[in-house]
Structures are given as structure tokens and as C-alpha cells.
Design a protein around this motif. Structure first.
Motif, PDB file in Angstrom:
ATOM      1  N   PHE A  93     -20.790   8.600 -14.946  1.00 42.27           N
ATOM      2  CA  PHE A  93     -20.216   9.560 -14.002  1.00 42.27           C
ATOM      3  C   PHE A  93     -21.302  10.450 -13.425  1.00 42.27           C
ATOM      4  O   PHE A  93     -21.320  11.672 -13.666  1.00 42.27           O
ATOM      5  N   GLY A 131     -22.234  16.396 -22.970  1.00 42.38           N
ATOM      6  CA  GLY A 131     -21.274  16.064 -21.902  1.00 42.38           C
ATOM      7  C   GLY A 131     -21.395  14.596 -21.574  1.00 42.38           C
ATOM      8  O   GLY A 131     -21.912  14.217 -20.531  1.00 42.38           O
ATOM      9  N   GLY A 133     -19.156  12.005 -21.105  1.00 43.36           N
ATOM     10  CA  GLY A 133     -18.213  11.192 -20.322  1.00 43.36           C
ATOM     11  C   GLY A 133     -17.682  10.029 -21.141  1.00 43.36           C
ATOM     12  O   GLY A 133     -17.406  10.163 -22.339  1.00 43.36           O
ATOM     13  N   THR A 153     -18.100  15.396 -25.784  1.00 43.14           N
ATOM     14  CA  THR A 153     -17.314  15.693 -24.575  1.00 43.14           C
ATOM     15  C   THR A 153     -16.082  16.479 -24.983  1.00 43.14           C
ATOM     16  O   THR A 153     -15.542  16.277 -26.070  1.00 43.14           O
ATOM     17  N   GLN A 158     -11.663  10.732 -22.955  1.00 43.20           N
ATOM     18  CA  GLN A 158     -13.000  10.150 -22.765  1.00 43.20           C
ATOM     19  C   GLN A 158     -13.595   9.691 -24.101  1.00 43.20           C
ATOM     20  O   GLN A 158     -14.272   8.658 -24.161  1.00 43.20           O
ATOM     21  N   ASN A 181     -16.579  21.214 -27.775  1.00 37.83           N
ATOM     22  CA  ASN A 181     -17.018  22.079 -26.683  1.00 37.83           C
ATOM     23  C   ASN A 181     -18.533  22.265 -26.785  1.00 37.83           C
ATOM     24  O   ASN A 181     -19.031  22.706 -27.832  1.00 37.83           O
ATOM     25  N   PHE A 182     -19.256  21.963 -25.718  1.00 37.97           N
ATOM     26  CA  PHE A 182     -20.721  22.110 -25.830  1.00 37.97           C
ATOM     27  C   PHE A 182     -21.182  23.570 -25.860  1.00 37.97           C
ATOM     28  O   PHE A 182     -22.352  23.850 -26.026  1.00 37.97           O
ATOM     29  N   ILE A 198     -26.662  14.894 -18.459  1.00 42.40           N
ATOM     30  CA  ILE A 198     -26.677  14.301 -17.120  1.00 42.40           C
ATOM     31  C   ILE A 198     -25.460  14.806 -16.348  1.00 42.40           C
ATOM     32  O   ILE A 198     -24.318  14.437 -16.646  1.00 42.40           O
TER      33      ILE A 198
HETATM   34  C1  LIG Z   1     -19.589  14.458 -14.652  1.00 43.03           C
HETATM   35  S1  LIG Z   1     -19.300  14.091 -16.303  1.00 43.03           S
HETATM   36  C2  LIG Z   1     -20.871  13.369 -16.752  1.00 43.03           C
HETATM   37  C3  LIG Z   1     -20.721  12.501 -17.956  1.00 43.03           C
HETATM   38  C4  LIG Z   1     -21.964  11.734 -18.384  1.00 43.03           C
HETATM   39  N1  LIG Z   1     -23.085  12.621 -18.588  1.00 43.03           N
HETATM   40  C5  LIG Z   1     -22.293  10.666 -17.370  1.00 43.03           C
HETATM   41  O1  LIG Z   1     -23.277  10.874 -16.631  1.00 43.03           O
HETATM   42  O2  LIG Z   1     -21.588   9.673 -17.330  1.00 43.03           O
HETATM   43  C6  LIG Z   1     -19.383  15.668 -17.140  1.00 43.03           C
HETATM   44  C7  LIG Z   1     -19.075  15.604 -18.609  1.00 43.03           C
HETATM   45  O3  LIG Z   1     -19.255  16.904 -19.189  1.00 43.03           O
HETATM   46  C8  LIG Z   1     -18.203  17.121 -20.111  1.00 43.03           C
HETATM   47  N2  LIG Z   1     -17.996  18.564 -20.315  1.00 43.03           N
HETATM   48  C9  LIG Z   1     -17.764  19.515 -19.383  1.00 43.03           C
HETATM   49  N3  LIG Z   1     -17.597  20.716 -19.969  1.00 43.03           N
HETATM   50  C10 LIG Z   1     -17.713  20.519 -21.304  1.00 43.03           C
HETATM   51  C11 LIG Z   1     -17.652  21.363 -22.441  1.00 43.03           C
HETATM   52  N4  LIG Z   1     -17.418  22.669 -22.351  1.00 43.03           N
HETATM   53  N5  LIG Z   1     -17.879  20.813 -23.662  1.00 43.03           N
HETATM   54  C12 LIG Z   1     -18.116  19.476 -23.796  1.00 43.03           C
HETATM   55  N6  LIG Z   1     -18.159  18.629 -22.754  1.00 43.03           N
HETATM   56  C13 LIG Z   1     -17.972  19.141 -21.523  1.00 43.03           C
HETATM   57  C14 LIG Z   1     -17.010  16.446 -19.483  1.00 43.03           C
HETATM   58  O4  LIG Z   1     -15.979  16.239 -20.396  1.00 43.03           O
HETATM   59  C15 LIG Z   1     -17.657  15.168 -18.965  1.00 43.03           C
HETATM   60  O5  LIG Z   1     -17.718  14.250 -19.993  1.00 43.03           O
END
Ligand SMILES: C[S@@+](CC[C@H](N)C(=O)[O-])C[C@H]1O[C@@H](n2cnc3c(N)ncnc32)[C@H](O)[C@@H]1O
Ligand SMILES: C=C(CC[C@@H](C)[C@H]1CC[C@H]2C3=CC[C@H]4[C@H](C)[C@@H](O)CC[C@]4(C)[C@H]3CC[C@]12C)C(C)C
Length: 360
Positions: A93, A131, A133, A153, A158, A181-182, A198
């Protein structure tokens, strides 16, 4: 019409529909099919309500500024979009610069491999994907580096998709996925040999909080690389067209507010990192990352028809049509951001957690 002609017409029609729905749909050979589109962890009847709830965050700007609410809002967003992303884009993503003569799939993989090459890890090292995905980058990175990758994530749907893909790809011994939660990661201090994110930390209400968490879990001396979504030096807050484009990107991508490229290194230093390198990977000689979005326009129309028909037949949840329309518009805002150069999704920063001072 005699019965043979009727039979042939029927068979042709059925074959055509099967081809339109099941073959033409997926972005990748073994990708999601249109008939499997869902609302992630949200039940089909509640997809439309959740879509409305997603938009209500923007109607009440104060809410979005309430940092504690952002992870829930982001989780709702990914329940709504994850299947459509996988179906229309693939398992990674994020964007990547186009590479002449290479497929999108290869360009995506090379962009991912560059991240792990930058953090200099060895086979067997334990690294963190912040994060993750559904794990497209994680699988490419584990296969390329032979490091053990732990992805986190916020979205449970996911997590399940990523685990299923890891198993199917036969790489589950190197890839682990955690739901969390990150901003408050369930990992001990100094426990990773490297980390990367990413196009994910843009969802953090305060960049400082997620960078501080990553700093905490990294071993001293190890590296962290991030591809950040930011406004560039071409962005002018007094230009209404710039403001509209950036607002369109924020609303269609669940962002609590895009940051300026200037904030990234400053924040990294504030939490204790040394900044090793910083560069916008979208700048020439890189080829535009947004051409893939532009080229997809015909496919988006086809997808729109498909989603509308499937929702009318009760196969896809009703709200899927609204979500798809939102993404359709978002694709235009992102393209405008790329073409005007006011926005980049790949501002790369490479940081090091300093070695611990020798104990006296
Ligand atoms: C645009 S996607 C990118 C995913 C992956 N890095 C990729 O390139 O395929 C953003 C990711 O960040 C995660 N994310 C956003 N806020 C988050 C949080 N507070 N804690 C954990 N994950 C989070 C989302 O669930 C998602 O998996
Ligand atoms: C990093 C983030 C996500 C970036 C991209 C992966 C997604 C941003 C916009 C998405 C899409 C737009 C148009 C959709 C199209 C209308 C549909 O038919 C098929 C899927 C799209 C191409 C979809 C795919 C993913 C994106 C390119 C953010 C959220 C921080």
C-alpha cells in the motif's frame, strides 16, 4: 432465435461477466477478486454507517485534533479500504517511482528493498515494520534480507490478511504480524536491530510520539528509515489551489494533517536520533510516482461499474460504492499533488539511535 443461438448467447454473456468480474478485476494475478470485497472487520450492513462516521471526523475538525481518537479513525478507514486497495493496487500500500522497462510490481519491490538496504541488516537480525498493512513490503524485505520482520498494524483485518499471505508465500517463518498501536508498541526497550516505516507514520497525530516509540524499541547503534508523506518547498499555504489539493489528500487518506518536509528531521533529532541522510526520492532523475495513478483511470471506471453492480446485487456491502468514489477523487488529488510538486509520498529519512555511552 433457435435454442442453439440462445445457448451460445447465454454462454457468451456468462463468460463475459465472469471475465469482467473475476479476471479483469484483480491488480495482481492472485489478488483479491471483486466478488470478495468486504468492509474488513466491519459487518456488511455497517459499512455505510462507518463510512459516514469516517467523514464526520472531518466535519468536526476539533475531533480530529483530539489525538486519542485518531487511531480509531484510522482503523475504521482501513476496514473500509483494505480490500479495495488489495483488489485495485496489490499487497503493497504505497507508491514508488516509475522505472522505464519495469513493471509496477518490480518498481514497488525495488523501492521496498532500498529501505532494508539502507538500514544495513544481516540475515537473522530482528527488524520492525511500523504500519505494515497486509505485508507486501514485509515479505519482499524478509525474502531480500533474510532478516526476521515483525510488522505492526492497528487494523485487525489487515493482521489476518497479512498472516494468510505470509503463510501462502511460505515466508511465515521470517514474518510475524502484531495487532497494535504504533504510538504505544507492545515491545520491550532496545529489542530490534533495525526498523522501517513505509508511508505509514503520516497517520500519527504527532510524529514525535511514533518516532519516540521507534527510538525506544531500537537497540543502540541501529538504524531506522522512513518514507514520509509531506508537503514540499513548492507548497504555498496562501495558494487556495495548493490548500484544496492537500486537504483532498488528507481527507481521502485518513491523515490528521500533512506535515512539511522541514518537520521530519527536526522531529527525529528531538526524540534523540542522529539524522544520517534525508532526501525526497521523488525528485529527478526519479520518474514520476503518480503515472500509475493516472494510467489507471479507465480501470477505475470499470471498477466503479463493477462495485455498483455488485452492491446492487447485494454481493458487495452497500457503502463500498461511496468508499470507491472517495478513492476515485483521492487519486485525482494525489496526481495533482505530484504534478504540481507540492507533495511527495517518499521523503526519505535515515536515522541512527546513538550508541549507549560507555558505562564508567
Ligand atoms: C498506507 S498503509 C502502508 C502499509 C505498508 N507500510 C505498505 O507499504 O504496504 C499504512 C499502515 O499504517 C498503519 N497504521 C496507521 N496508524 C497506525 C497506528 N496508530 N498504529 C499501528 N498501525 C497504524 C495502518 O493500519 C496501515 O497498515
Ligand atoms: C499510503 C497510503 C495509501 C497510498 C495508496 C496505496 C492508495 C492511495 C489512493 C489509493 C487508490 C486510489 C484509487 C483507487 C481506484 C479508484 C480503485 O478502482 C482501485 C484502487 C485505487 C487505485 C486505490 C489503490 C490504493 C491507493 C493508490 C495512505 C492511505 C497514507
Amino acid at each position: 432465435m433457435d435454442s442453439v443461438a440462445l445457448f451460445c448467447t447465454g454462454a457468451l454473456l456468462a463468460g463475459g461477466i465472469y471475465w469482467f468480474v473475476c479476471i479483469l478485476g484483480p491488480a495482481e494475478q492472485k489478488g483479491k477478486r471483486a466478488v470478495d470485497l468486504s468492509g474488513g472487520s466491519i459487518s456488511a450492513e455497517k459499512v455505510q454507517d462507518n463510512y459516514k462516521q469516517y467523514w464526520s471526523f472531518f466535519r468536526r475538525p476539533k475531533e480530529i485534533e483530539t489525538a486519542e481518537k485518531v487511531p480509531d479513525f484510522v482503523d475504521t478507514f482501513y476496514n473500509l479500504v483494505t480490500d479495495i486497495y488489495e483488489w485495485g493496487w496489490g499487497q503493497s500500500f504505497h507508491f514508488s517511482p516509475s522505472i522505464p522497462g519495469k513493471s509496477h510490481r518490480d518498481a514497488t519491490r525495488l523501492h521496498e528493498e532500498m529501505a532494508v538496504d539502507l538500514i544495513d541488516v544481516k540475515p537473522g537480525d530482528r527488524i520492525l515494520d511500523v504500519g505494515c498493512g497486509v505485508g507486501g513490503p514485509m515479505r519482499a524485505i524478509a525474502a531480500h534480507s533474510r532478516a526476521k520482520v515483525v510488522g505492526i498494524t492497528i487494523n485487525e483485518y489487515q493482521v489476518n490478511r497479512a498472516r494468510m499471505h505470509n503463510k501462502k508465500a511460505g515466508i511465515d517463518s521470517l514474518c510475524e504480524v502484531v495487532c497494535g498501536n504504533f504510538l504505544e508498541m507492545p515491545f520491550p526497550d532496545n529489542s530490534f536491530d533495525g526498523a522501517y516505516s513505509i508511508e505509514a507514520t503520516c497517520h500519527a497525530p504527532k510524529l514525535e510520539e511514533v518516532y519516540a516509540e521507534i527510538f525506544r524499541v531500537l537497540k543502540p547503534g541501529s538504524l531506522y528509515v522512513s518514507y514520509e508523506w509531506v508537503t514540499t518547498d513548492k507548497y504555498r499555504a496562501e495558494n487556495p489551489e495548493h490548500v484544496e489539493t492537500i486537504q483532498g489528500i488528507e481527507r481521502g487518506d485518513a491523515l490528521p494533517g500533512l506535515r512539511s518536509y522541514l518537520d521530519i528531521a527536526e522531529t527525529a533529532r528531538k526524540v534523540g536520533f542522529e539524522v544520517v541522510k534525508e532526501r525526497d526520492l521523488a525528485k529527478p532523475p526519479a520518474q514520476p510516482w503518480w503515472t500509475r495513478l493516472k494510467m489507471g483511470r479507465i480501470a477505475y471506471w470499470r471498477n466503479h461499474i463493477l462495485v455498483t453492480v455488485l452492491a446492487a446485487l447485494g454481493i458487495a456491502p452497500k457503502g463500498t460504492v461511496d468508499v470507491h468514489e472517495m478513492l476515485f477523487k483521492t487519486a485525482d488529488y494525489l496526481t495533482r499533488g505530484g504534478e504540481t510538486g507540492i507533495f511527495t509520498p517518499m521523503h526519505m529519512i535515515l536515522c541512527r539511535k546513538p550508541d549507549s555511552p560507555p558505562s564508567s
